[in-house]
Structure formats: structure tokens, C-alpha cells
Design a protein around this motif. Structure first.
Motif, mmCIF file in Angstrom:
data_model
loop_
_atom_site.group_PDB
_atom_site.id
_atom_site.type_symbol
_atom_site.label_atom_id
_atom_site.label_comp_id
_atom_site.label_asym_id
_atom_site.label_seq_id
_atom_site.Cartn_x
_atom_site.Cartn_y
_atom_site.Cartn_z
ATOM 1 N N PRO A 48 35.329 15.977 -4.148
ATOM 2 C CA PRO A 48 35.982 15.287 -3.027
ATOM 3 C C PRO A 48 35.666 15.964 -1.692
ATOM 4 C CG PRO A 48 37.538 15.699 -4.808
ATOM 5 C CD PRO A 48 36.299 16.475 -5.137
ATOM 6 N N PHE A 49 35.628 15.169 -0.637
ATOM 7 C CA PHE A 49 35.462 15.676 0.726
ATOM 8 C C PHE A 49 36.846 16.019 1.265
ATOM 9 C CE2 PHE A 49 35.114 14.668 5.385
ATOM 10 C CZ PHE A 49 34.306 15.743 5.725
ATOM 11 N N ASP A 50 37.071 17.280 1.569
ATOM 12 C CA ASP A 50 38.356 17.730 2.091
ATOM 13 C C ASP A 50 38.334 17.659 3.613
ATOM 14 O OD1 ASP A 50 39.748 18.440 -0.358
ATOM 15 O OD2 ASP A 50 38.250 20.041 -0.561
ATOM 16 N N GLU A 51 38.831 16.551 4.139
ATOM 17 C CA GLU A 51 38.780 16.355 5.584
ATOM 18 C C GLU A 51 39.806 17.236 6.288
ATOM 19 O OE1 GLU A 51 38.801 12.872 9.019
ATOM 20 O OE2 GLU A 51 38.796 12.311 6.883
ATOM 21 N N TYR A 52 39.349 17.861 7.349
ATOM 22 C CA TYR A 52 40.134 18.826 8.120
ATOM 23 C C TYR A 52 40.839 18.109 9.272
ATOM 24 C CZ TYR A 52 40.720 23.021 11.122
ATOM 25 O OH TYR A 52 41.205 24.026 11.919
ATOM 26 N N LYS A 53 42.154 18.300 9.395
ATOM 27 C CA LYS A 53 42.938 17.674 10.464
ATOM 28 C C LYS A 53 42.580 16.194 10.607
ATOM 29 C CE LYS A 53 43.415 21.921 13.281
ATOM 30 N NZ LYS A 53 44.836 22.208 13.100
ATOM 31 N N ALA A 54 42.690 15.468 9.502
ATOM 32 C CA ALA A 54 42.209 14.088 9.459
ATOM 33 C C ALA A 54 42.894 13.175 10.465
ATOM 34 C CB ALA A 54 42.387 13.527 8.054
ATOM 35 N N GLU A 55 44.119 13.479 10.846
ATOM 36 C CA GLU A 55 44.863 12.595 11.741
ATOM 37 C C GLU A 55 44.817 13.052 13.200
ATOM 38 O OE1 GLU A 55 48.531 10.924 9.309
ATOM 39 O OE2 GLU A 55 48.347 13.112 9.070
ATOM 40 N N TYR A 56 44.046 14.088 13.469
ATOM 41 C CA TYR A 56 43.998 14.654 14.818
ATOM 42 C C TYR A 56 42.540 14.716 15.272
ATOM 43 C CZ TYR A 56 44.709 18.032 18.632
ATOM 44 O OH TYR A 56 44.737 18.660 19.856
ATOM 45 N N GLY A 57 42.290 14.426 16.546
ATOM 46 C CA GLY A 57 40.913 14.503 17.066
ATOM 47 C C GLY A 57 39.960 13.654 16.249
ATOM 48 N N GLN A 58 40.328 12.381 16.061
ATOM 49 C CA GLN A 58 39.654 11.560 15.054
ATOM 50 C C GLN A 58 38.233 11.135 15.413
ATOM 51 O OE1 GLN A 58 42.371 8.407 13.361
ATOM 52 N NE2 GLN A 58 43.755 9.238 14.913
ATOM 53 N N THR A 59 37.787 11.302 16.655
ATOM 54 C CA THR A 59 36.411 10.896 16.976
ATOM 55 C C THR A 59 35.378 11.903 16.492
ATOM 56 O OG1 THR A 59 36.430 11.879 19.200
ATOM 57 C CG2 THR A 59 37.164 9.574 18.999
ATOM 58 N N LEU A 60 35.817 13.039 15.987
ATOM 59 C CA LEU A 60 34.959 13.937 15.229
ATOM 60 C C LEU A 60 35.576 14.121 13.855
ATOM 61 C CD1 LEU A 60 33.893 16.744 17.757
ATOM 62 C CD2 LEU A 60 32.439 14.981 16.742
ATOM 63 N N VAL A 61 34.794 13.834 12.815
ATOM 64 C CA VAL A 61 35.242 14.022 11.443
ATOM 65 C C VAL A 61 34.727 15.373 10.961
ATOM 66 C CG1 VAL A 61 35.049 13.194 9.064
ATOM 67 C CG2 VAL A 61 35.384 11.570 10.944
ATOM 68 N N CYS A 62 35.636 16.245 10.575
ATOM 69 C CA CYS A 62 35.296 17.584 10.103
ATOM 70 C C CYS A 62 35.839 17.750 8.684
ATOM 71 C CB CYS A 62 35.901 18.665 10.996
ATOM 72 S SG CYS A 62 35.454 18.547 12.742
ATOM 73 N N GLY A 63 35.181 18.548 7.885
ATOM 74 C CA GLY A 63 35.692 18.793 6.551
ATOM 75 C C GLY A 63 34.718 19.555 5.693
ATOM 76 N N LEU A 64 35.151 19.894 4.493
ATOM 77 C CA LEU A 64 34.362 20.645 3.527
ATOM 78 C C LEU A 64 33.973 19.751 2.359
ATOM 79 C CD1 LEU A 64 36.476 23.927 3.465
ATOM 80 C CD2 LEU A 64 34.199 23.655 4.458
ATOM 81 N N GLY A 65 32.696 19.807 2.002
ATOM 82 C CA GLY A 65 32.201 19.088 0.835
ATOM 83 C C GLY A 65 31.119 19.921 0.173
ATOM 84 N N ARG A 66 30.366 19.293 -0.685
ATOM 85 C CA ARG A 66 29.247 19.985 -1.337
ATOM 86 C C ARG A 66 27.994 19.127 -1.237
ATOM 87 N NH1 ARG A 66 30.240 24.489 -4.752
ATOM 88 N NH2 ARG A 66 32.444 25.087 -4.682
ATOM 89 N N LEU A 67 26.865 19.816 -1.076
ATOM 90 C CA LEU A 67 25.556 19.166 -1.024
ATOM 91 C C LEU A 67 24.646 19.914 -1.990
ATOM 92 C CD1 LEU A 67 23.697 17.046 0.279
ATOM 93 C CD2 LEU A 67 23.217 18.688 2.104
ATOM 94 N N GLY A 68 24.262 19.235 -3.069
ATOM 95 C CA GLY A 68 23.487 19.917 -4.090
ATOM 96 C C GLY A 68 24.253 21.051 -4.733
ATOM 97 N N GLY A 69 25.566 20.922 -4.789
ATOM 98 C CA GLY A 69 26.409 21.949 -5.373
ATOM 99 C C GLY A 69 26.770 23.080 -4.437
ATOM 100 N N VAL A 70 26.200 23.082 -3.226
ATOM 101 C CA VAL A 70 26.447 24.148 -2.255
ATOM 102 C C VAL A 70 27.558 23.720 -1.307
ATOM 103 C CG1 VAL A 70 25.428 25.523 -0.393
ATOM 104 C CG2 VAL A 70 24.038 24.882 -2.379
ATOM 105 N N PRO A 71 28.596 24.541 -1.114
ATOM 106 C CA PRO A 71 29.647 24.180 -0.152
ATOM 107 C C PRO A 71 29.074 24.075 1.259
ATOM 108 C CG PRO A 71 30.346 26.013 -1.548
ATOM 109 C CD PRO A 71 28.883 25.822 -1.785
ATOM 110 N N VAL A 72 29.470 23.021 1.984
ATOM 111 C CA VAL A 72 29.038 22.834 3.370
ATOM 112 C C VAL A 72 30.211 22.349 4.210
ATOM 113 C CG1 VAL A 72 26.596 22.353 2.898
ATOM 114 C CG2 VAL A 72 28.233 20.475 2.900
ATOM 115 N N GLY A 73 30.237 22.796 5.460
ATOM 116 C CA GLY A 73 31.138 22.210 6.431
ATOM 117 C C GLY A 73 30.417 21.099 7.165
#
Length: 521
Positions: free
Chosen positions: A286-311
Motif C-alpha cells: 500500500p501507498f502510505d500517503e503523508y498528511k493526505a488531507e493537508y496541502g493536497q496539491t502535492l501528494v507525498c507518501g511512502l511506497g515501494r518500487l521494485g521492492g525498494v522503499p521510496v518517498g
């Protein structure tokens, strides 16, 4: 990617053209791309960088496709390696200004990611008509040799193979490498036979002056003398096989991962960027979205790409309604979104997680309310955090990349390990309509001062001309020609290319502490 771009890429890959390729073959030599193909592991992928370098530049000199040098990352004997190969079909492999910058970019990628380098040398040296733009500055020819020495001192292996001409100052590049190979018929000398005769009156033939046998048996400059290109490349593969093995033996690209659903985002005027992230990131996590309800014109969060954690820091491209205040427009950075992204970038540095920036940005919000809420202060905080980041940064431009938005989301000036762009990307200080209006006002004011105010038809023609000129410069190919982006990629290739970039960028962590200095809070 539109068909015209695909066809243009095919032309660029021909270098100096079919006749020049035939002349190279008549000398018993392979072309730069043929050499790379034989050097790489079978079925491995060459992650080419800077293909569009020099596009529509140097027209007065007949052009320089791909700046006369082929560069990229490939797997050789199971080791990820930077390859830099002079294209002798383009002006005998001479160095244009963009050739220098392309080689320097490759060296920087090698230094940042601790990648071994292979130089396939076949070059006549500096392109003399442009010597003043090639020779003296810190991002010119000499910097390549300085980097050779610094790279060697840092323990990054460098291999060079002279497979044709290697003359004048260009001779320092291979000799500054750790291992040096040379093929029969090649030449390595500071001055060729004709110049030696003109300078000191000495008559000497090519082989005695700087041939492979002389440098092997008499000067001792080279380490291995090879009869043919093929034998030289096989020796290179064996030498590289002696390096410590990579943790990952290949760049993880497979055609099966191509997803045409990315094409939707090239034409949709508005979209939810989370849908794009759903295609790009690993679906199993799952994509763990950071402060999803605040500053919504930038989407920030933690996910994985090829098994590697990425922000992830990505522009939202649909209008959003904050809990307090008016509607906010997609692609615009507001005070709240800049504050959120700055904090998230700092968190990624605390976690030592690489950051992926996805740009489709018009810029920062302007106007009285935005200024009074501290938009400059918030933007400066974000720029500070990104500038001082110590984790790998990757940037993907999928649409607009305008003004300070380019800076705040890790444009080329902010040291992304790699920066890629879709064909739909636009790269400029402001959008075409706004810029055309501003430039037109400037030109009209100048005309009026001279008493030459245009009539309605002249004004319309002038407006069209100004807009066309500006839009030519916002074309992503214009940016790629100047190496402001490393590659133009098809949307369908997005996941594969970003996997490849991440695989390289996460090879090495130098352990630097994260510090921001003074933040405007």
C-alpha cells in the motif's frame, strides 16, 4: 511517444549516417553502438542517457547527432557499468561543447553511484572551430581529465580501450585510467605525423609515433595490445569480470512491465496523480500517503518500487478543496503544500529513503493572499530541504515544469541522480501563454518608443511569432539537447526506466548526515 519522435531517435542512432558507418567498417572497425552491443552481457538492456544531446545544435557545422558520443549504463560480466563511447561516424568523434558536458554528466553519475567506467576511445580530439567553447572552462574538456584523476583516487575502476584515433589533449583520458587497452591500427599521440613535421621538422610514420606496438613494447603506455575490436572487447569483459560482484547483477527491466495505461495522463486536463502512482509503484504494498488531507496539491507518501522503499512527492493535477479556504488548482504549489513537502523530504532523509519527484507543475501560487501567507518563505524551506538532501533523488517530468516549481521539485539544478521526461513535458520559466504575453508587451513597448506601433494584423503576426519562438524552447527535445534531462522516455516505459534508475541510485550511500542550516519557519 509520437511516431515522429521514434523516427527521429532512429535517425540519431545512425550517428553520421550510413556512408559514415560504411567507412568505419572499411577500416575494420565497429561503430560505437556495435562496440557497446558486443561489450554488454547477452540479453541485457543498455540504459542510454543523453541520446538527444546536441539535437538541432551546431547546424553551421553539419550537426552532431547525440553530441558524437554514446553514453549509458549497462551490465558487463554481471557488473553495472557506465559506458562512454566516442562515435567516430560523427566528425571523427571530435568533441563539441555538448560532447564534453555529456561525458562529464556520465562521470558524475559514476561518482555519485560508485559505478565503474569504460571509455571506448575513437576521437580526433577537440572540434577546432569551436575550441573556445570546448577548451578552457570548468565544465569543458579539461574537466574530464581532472575527473579521471579524482575518480581513480576515490577507488572507482576505470577502463579505457583506444579503438581508433586518440590525439592531442584527448590522449590524457585513457592514460589516466586504471587499465588501458589498444587495438592495432589505432593511434595515441599528442601530435600526429603531419603536425610533428610542421612543428619540429621530424619525419615519422604513424606506427613509430604512436601505434599500438610502439606503446606496448617501447613506451610501455598501454597494458594490452589487441588485434581487433572484437578481441579488445572480449578482453575488456574478462577484466571487468575480475571486479567484485554486484549485489544486483542486472538492471531490472522487462518488456512485460510496460503499461499503456500511463498514456491517459498525457492528455487528461485533470487527473488524480494517485492513479498514476498506482501504476508506477509496486501493487503489492500500500501507498502510505503523508498528511493526505493537508496541502493536497502535492501528494507525498511512502511506497515501494521494485521492492525498494521510496518517498514520493508528486503534483496533484485535479482541483482540491482544503478544509479551510478557497478551492486550490492542480499543478500549483500553495503555502500548505510547500510546508508539507518540505517536512516530508526531511523525514525521508531521516529514514534514508530515496525520493521520487513527479513534476507537472505550473509554479507557486501568486497574489496578495499567497504572499501574505508566506509563499516565498514556504518555498524557500522546500528548496532548502531538497538542496541539502543526502538521499538519492530521481525526477520524472510528465507535463509542465515551469519556473520555481522546477526548482522546488528537484529540477536539474538540484542534483537528481537521474532526471527523465515524457514527450509531453514542457520546460521553461513560465507557461507559453503567459510568457508570450509578457514578451509581446516588452516588444510592443520597444516599438512604441521608436514610433512604430503595429496595427492589428501586425500585432497578431507578432504575437504568433513570439509564441512560436517561445514554444520551440519549451519543447522537451530542446531541453534534452542541452542535457537538462537525461532521457525522453515513452509513458509506457515509465515503470521500467524508473526501476533501472533506482537500481543504480541505490547502489551506494556515503553516510553523510542530513543538515539544512537555517530554515525560514
Amino acid at each position: 511517444m509520437p511516431i515522429d519522435l521514434l523516427s527521429e531517435e532512429a535517425v540519431i542512432r545512425l550517428g553520421g549516417g550510413t556512408k559514415a558507418i560504411e567507412r568505419q567498417h572499411e577500416k575494420g572497425r565497429l561503430t560505437a553502438r556495435e562496440r557497446i552491443a558486443k561489450l554488454l552481457d547477452p540479453d541485457s538492456v543498455f540504459f542510454e542517457l543523453g541520446l538527444w544531446a546536441g539535437w538541432k545544435m551546431y547546424a553551421d557545422w553539419g550537426g552532431a547527432p547525440s553530441a558524437g558520443v554514446v553514453t549509458g549504463v549497462g551490465t558487463i560480466s554481471g557488473r553495472q557499468t557506465i559506458v562512454i563511447a566516442n562515435d567516430a561516424t560523427v566528425k571523427a568523434g571530435a568533441f563539441f561543447p555538448m560532447t564534453c558536458k555529456k561525458v562529464l554528466r556520465s562521470q558524475r553519475i559514476a561518482m555519485e553511484n560508485r559505478l565503474p567506467l569504460v571509455y571506448l576511445v575513437d576521437s580526433a580530439g577537440v572540434f577546432l572551430p569551436l575550441q573556445d567553447e570546448v577548451f578552457p572552462d570548468e565544465d569543458d574538456f579539461g574537466r574530464i581529465f581532472r575527473n579521471n584523476a579524482v575518480i581513480s583516487a576515490s577507488g572507482i575502476p576505470q577502463f579505457a580501450a583506444i579503438m581508433g584515433n586518440c590525439v592531442a589533449g584527448g590522449g590524457y583520458l585513457p592514460v589516466l585510467c586504471d587499465m588501458l587497452l589498444m587495438t592495432e591500427g589505432s593511434g595515441l599521440y599528442l601530435a600526429g605525423p603531419a603536425l610533428v613535421k610542421a612543428a619540429i621538422g621530424q619525419v615519422v610514420d604513424h606506427e613509430a609515433l604512436g601505434g599500438a606496438r610502439m606503446h606496448s613494447a617501447i613506451s610501455g603506455t598501454i597494458d594490452y595490445r589487441e588485434p581487433t575490436d572484437e578481441a579488445c572487447l572480449e578482453r575488456l569483459r574478462r577484466l571487468i569480470a575480475a571486479l567484485p560482484p554486484d549485489h544486483t547483477n542486472s538492471i531490472p527491466i522487462t518488456k512485460d512491465d510496460d503499461d499503456s495505461r500511463f498514456d491517459h495522463f498525457t492528455t487528461a486536463p485533470e487527473y488524480d496523480v494517485r492513479e498514476m502512482l498506482g501504476l508506477l509503484l509496486d501493487p503489492s504494498t500500500p501507498f502510505d500517503e503523508y498528511k493526505a488531507e493537508y496541502g493536497q496539491t502535492l501528494v507525498c507518501g511512502l511506497g515501494r518500487l521494485g521492492g525498494v522503499p521510496v518517498g514520493v512527492v508528486a503534483n496533484q493535477k485535479k482541483r482540491v478543496k482544503p478544509a479551510d479556504g478557497p478551492m486550490q488548482f492542480g499543478g500549483v504549489i500553495y503555502v500548505d503544500s510547500a510546508d508539507k513537502a518540505a517536512r516530508f523530504v526531511m523525514d525521508c532523509n531521516q529514514l534514508r529513503v530515496p525520493i521520487l519527484f513527479i513534476q507537472n507543475v505550473n509554479g507557486f501560487m501568486v497574489g496578495k493572499e499567497s504572499e501574505q501567507h508566506g509563499i516565498i518563505r514556504a518555498g524557500a524551506k522546500l528548496v532548502n530541504a531538497i538542496s541539502n538532501s543526502v538521499v538519492p533523488k530521481l525526477t520524472l517530468i510528465v507535463g509542465g515544469s515551469f519556473g520555481a516549481g522546477n526548482y522546488a521539485l528537484c529540477g536539474k539544478a538540484f542534483d537528481p541522480r537521474f532526471i527523465m521526461a515524457w514527450p509531453t513535458a514542457k520546460y521553461a520559466v513560465m507557461g507559453g501563454e503567459q510568457a508570450a504575453g509578457t514578451l509581446l508587451d516588452i516588444q510592443l513597448a520597444a516599438l512604441k518608443r521608436t514610433g512604430n506601433a503595429p496595427d492589428a494584423d501586425e500585432l497578431s503576426n507578432l504575437r504568433d511569432k513570439v509564441k512560436a519562438s517561445y514554444e520551440e524552447q519549451t519543447d522537451v527535445r530542446y531541453a534534452a539537447a542541452r542535457l537538462w534531462v537525461d532521457a525522453i522516455i515513452r509513458p509506457v516505459e515509465t515503470r521500467n526506466v524508473m526501476l533501472a534508475a533506482l537500481a543504480v541510485a541505490t547502489r551506494y550511500d556515503d553516510g553523510r548526515a542530513f543538515k539544512t542550516g537555517v530554515l525560514q519557519v
